[in-house]
Design an enzyme around this catalytic site. Structure first.
Site, PDB file in Angstrom:
ATOM      1  N   LYS A  84      54.583  60.838  31.170  1.00  0.00           N
ATOM      2  CA  LYS A  84      54.548  59.011  31.521  1.00  0.00           C
ATOM      3  C   LYS A  84      54.921  58.447  29.887  1.00  0.00           C
ATOM      4  O   LYS A  84      56.094  57.190  29.821  1.00  0.00           O
ATOM      5  CB  LYS A  84      53.401  58.382  32.280  1.00  0.00           C
ATOM      6  CG  LYS A  84      53.371  58.526  33.522  1.00  0.00           C
ATOM      7  CD  LYS A  84      51.805  58.431  34.656  1.00  0.00           C
ATOM      8  CE  LYS A  84      52.086  58.584  36.100  1.00  0.00           C
ATOM      9  NZ  LYS A  84      51.149  58.289  36.462  1.00  0.00           N
ATOM     10  N   ARG A 129      42.161  31.980  60.745  1.00  0.00           N
ATOM     11  CA  ARG A 129      41.028  32.119  60.217  1.00  0.00           C
ATOM     12  C   ARG A 129      39.646  32.364  60.317  1.00  0.00           C
ATOM     13  O   ARG A 129      39.878  33.156  61.714  1.00  0.00           O
ATOM     14  CB  ARG A 129      40.380  30.813  60.608  1.00  0.00           C
ATOM     15  CG  ARG A 129      41.703  29.709  59.735  1.00  0.00           C
ATOM     16  CD  ARG A 129      41.624  27.525  59.932  1.00  0.00           C
ATOM     17  NE  ARG A 129      39.779  27.550  59.786  1.00  0.00           N
ATOM     18  CZ  ARG A 129      38.826  27.113  58.342  1.00  0.00           C
ATOM     19  NH1 ARG A 129      40.000  26.886  57.374  1.00  0.00           N
ATOM     20  NH2 ARG A 129      38.039  26.324  58.476  1.00  0.00           N
ATOM     21  N   VAL A 171      52.906  50.335  39.165  1.00  0.00           N
ATOM     22  CA  VAL A 171      52.448  49.262  38.623  1.00  0.00           C
ATOM     23  C   VAL A 171      52.176  49.234  37.283  1.00  0.00           C
ATOM     24  O   VAL A 171      52.691  47.686  36.324  1.00  0.00           O
ATOM     25  CB  VAL A 171      50.743  49.083  38.865  1.00  0.00           C
ATOM     26  CG1 VAL A 171      50.618  47.693  38.469  1.00  0.00           C
ATOM     27  CG2 VAL A 171      51.367  48.830  40.850  1.00  0.00           C
ATOM     28  N   CYS A 192      45.965  31.269  78.767  1.00  0.00           N
ATOM     29  CA  CYS A 192      46.943  32.816  78.063  1.00  0.00           C
ATOM     30  C   CYS A 192      46.623  33.376  77.618  1.00  0.00           C
ATOM     31  O   CYS A 192      47.187  34.288  78.093  1.00  0.00           O
ATOM     32  CB  CYS A 192      48.142  31.443  77.444  1.00  0.00           C
ATOM     33  SG  CYS A 192      48.946  29.611  77.988  1.00  0.00           S
ATOM     34  N   ASN A 231      47.772  44.132  52.379  1.00  0.00           N
ATOM     35  CA  ASN A 231      48.017  45.120  53.006  1.00  0.00           C
ATOM     36  C   ASN A 231      47.232  45.708  54.588  1.00  0.00           C
ATOM     37  O   ASN A 231      48.487  46.435  54.927  1.00  0.00           O
ATOM     38  CB  ASN A 231      47.637  46.616  51.827  1.00  0.00           C
ATOM     39  CG  ASN A 231      48.208  46.300  50.551  1.00  0.00           C
ATOM     40  OD1 ASN A 231      48.990  45.726  50.905  1.00  0.00           O
ATOM     41  ND2 ASN A 231      48.128  47.198  49.842  1.00  0.00           N
TER      42      ASN A 231
END
Length: 446
Positions: free
Chosen positions: A35, A268, A11, A277, A223
């Site tokens: 890094k 919602r 990220v 159903c 996620n």
């Protein structure tokens, strides 16, 4: 702007390189030389298509830097973006150690370096963190570090939506850009910082500034839903293969329905599902699984969580005062009189069974017009429906200690506003701002 990016994993590296490519002066900070070193040399520290070239361009242009020293990054910086890891602990909770360390590094560095020209610095969490982290962790660490020089801090959450393998494309074309903050200056700074994402596509800038906890919760919701979709597709495959069905073909057609299947519909928060159903067909799929000795825990859990939704409302009623209850809305869905497996019917039955006095209003339900399975279902659950049902919402509300409301018709809303009970639990989320402003208003899931 001068931007400090704390954490140079997937990220952080993508964010830093993309912001530098847009002309910002970006300084990446990481404790790991493995890094920092590659970026300093003009290479990406992580494998991501296109990132190596973007890093090289940024370093060559003098807009992208990497360091282990937070002071170099923070000197004159307008914004800090925290992109550090938030791994799971052994118990499954989120380890915020690196968040705390990054915020402490920022605060300590601010005490010894020059502030930006404005004197204002935005500290923005990009890592995925639980709701409350900015308020309770970031702010707490800032309060613990004495002296921040001439810096004035504002805090925010700006979740990222980058997938490994398509990080650059996702950065430039995100589903949305959301900033959670209470500080208008932070909202303005991040709108300026990320506005180019929209401008490059010829779109009006649409950075959504929301409550901090909304932004923190959003990434978890995304996620969790992605994981649920993978498991749903796999469960469909696990059961349908026993019937010679290619579930890939089923799902290929399934996703073409953008009205219900892949759409905002059903997404919602509110009361439980019901009707003729969904409960019936879900039970049927689970029975197909049982006869084929196949586990479908996701779909089995769907029935369980639906039951828990009803139980939660009952528990909240029982925990509160009063015995007089108005139930506004009885059918499983607005604009229908279908009571089959309606969660409101189930709710009414349980509360009557616990000795509560109910008066029920529904704009459409008329017992004299119910027939067939619809009549049989409500008769088995509420044999005295005719006695407790009223055609007037004001009558249902008269003397009520509590209103349970799924009805959204104008008559029901007007009656609520005219004679609100001491407590109202909204089961629909569609009653409007005036009702939500009433004293004693509660949302069923908010």
């Amino acid at each position: 702007m001068k931007v400090a990016v704390f954490g140079l994993g997937y990220v952080g590296s993508v964010t830093a390189a993309c912001l530098a490519a847009n002309g910002h002066d970006v300084w990446g900070v990481d404790v790991d030389l493995a890094k920092v070193g590659p970026i300093t040399e003009g290479h990406s520290p992580v494998v991501e298509p296109g990132l190596d070239e973007l890093v090289a361009d940024g370093v060559t242009a003098g807009r992208l830097h990497a360091t282990t020293d937070p002071r170099l990054a923070l000197d004159g910086a307008d914004v800090s973006l925290i992109c550090v890891g938030t791994p799971s602990t052994a118990s499954g909770s989120t380890d915020l150690t690196y968040i705390r360390r990054a915020v402490r590094d920022i605060a300590e560095a601010a005490g010894v370096v020059a502030p930006p020209a404005s004197g204002f610095h935005s500290i923005v969490v990009r890592s995925t963190v639980p709701p409350g982290t900015v308020d309770e962790v970031v702010e707490q660490v800032l309060a613990e570090v004495p002296g921040s020089g001439d810096f004035t801090f504002g805090t925010a959450m700006c979740p990222e939506f980058l997938r490994e393998g398509s990080g650059l494309a996702d950065f430039y074309d995100p589903p949305f850009v959301v900033v959670g903050t209470r500080n208008a200056r932070v909202g303005t700074a991040l709108t300026d910082l990320f506005g180019f994402i929209f401008e490059n596509r010829g779109l009006p800038v649409d950075v959504q500034v929301v409550d901090v906890r909304t932004a923190e919760a959003l990434k978890y919701a995304c996620n969790a839903f992605h994981a649920t979709k993978v498991s749903f597709a796999n469960e469909m495959g696990r059961i349908f293969r026993h019937y010679g069905v290619d579930s890939r073909e089923v799902m290929r057609i399934f996703v073409q329905d953008t009205s219900l299947n892949i759409s905002p519909y059903y997404l919602r928060p509110g009361f439980a599902f019901g009707g003729s159903c969904l409960p019936k067909d879900l039970r049927s799929v689970l029975q197909l699984a049982r006869v084929n000795d196949t586990d479908l825990p996701l779909l089995a859990g769907t029935l369980t969580t639906n039951e828990l939704t009803v139980r939660d409302v009952v528990d909240r009623v029982v925990a509160g005062p009063g015995r007089e209850i108005a139930l506004l809305g009885l059918s499983f869905k607005t604009a229908t009189d279908d009571l089959r497996e309606s969660p409101s019917v189930e709710l009414a039955e349980r509360l009557i069974g616990k000795g509560y006095n109910l008066r029920i209003y529904d704009a459409i339900v008329n017992p004299s017009r119910l027939v067939g399975a619809n009549l049989r279902h409500v008769t088995s659950k509420l044999p005295h429906l005719q006695r407790v049902l009223t055609a007037d919402p004001a009558e249902a509300l008269r003397g009520a200690d509590l209103a349970l409301v799924s009805a959204t018709d104008p008559a029901a809303v007007s009656a609520l506003l005219a004679t609100p009970p001491a407590r109202t639990i909204d089961l629909s989320g569609r009653l409007g701002a005036e009702v939500e402003a009433l004293t004693g208003y509660e949302g069923v899931a908010w």
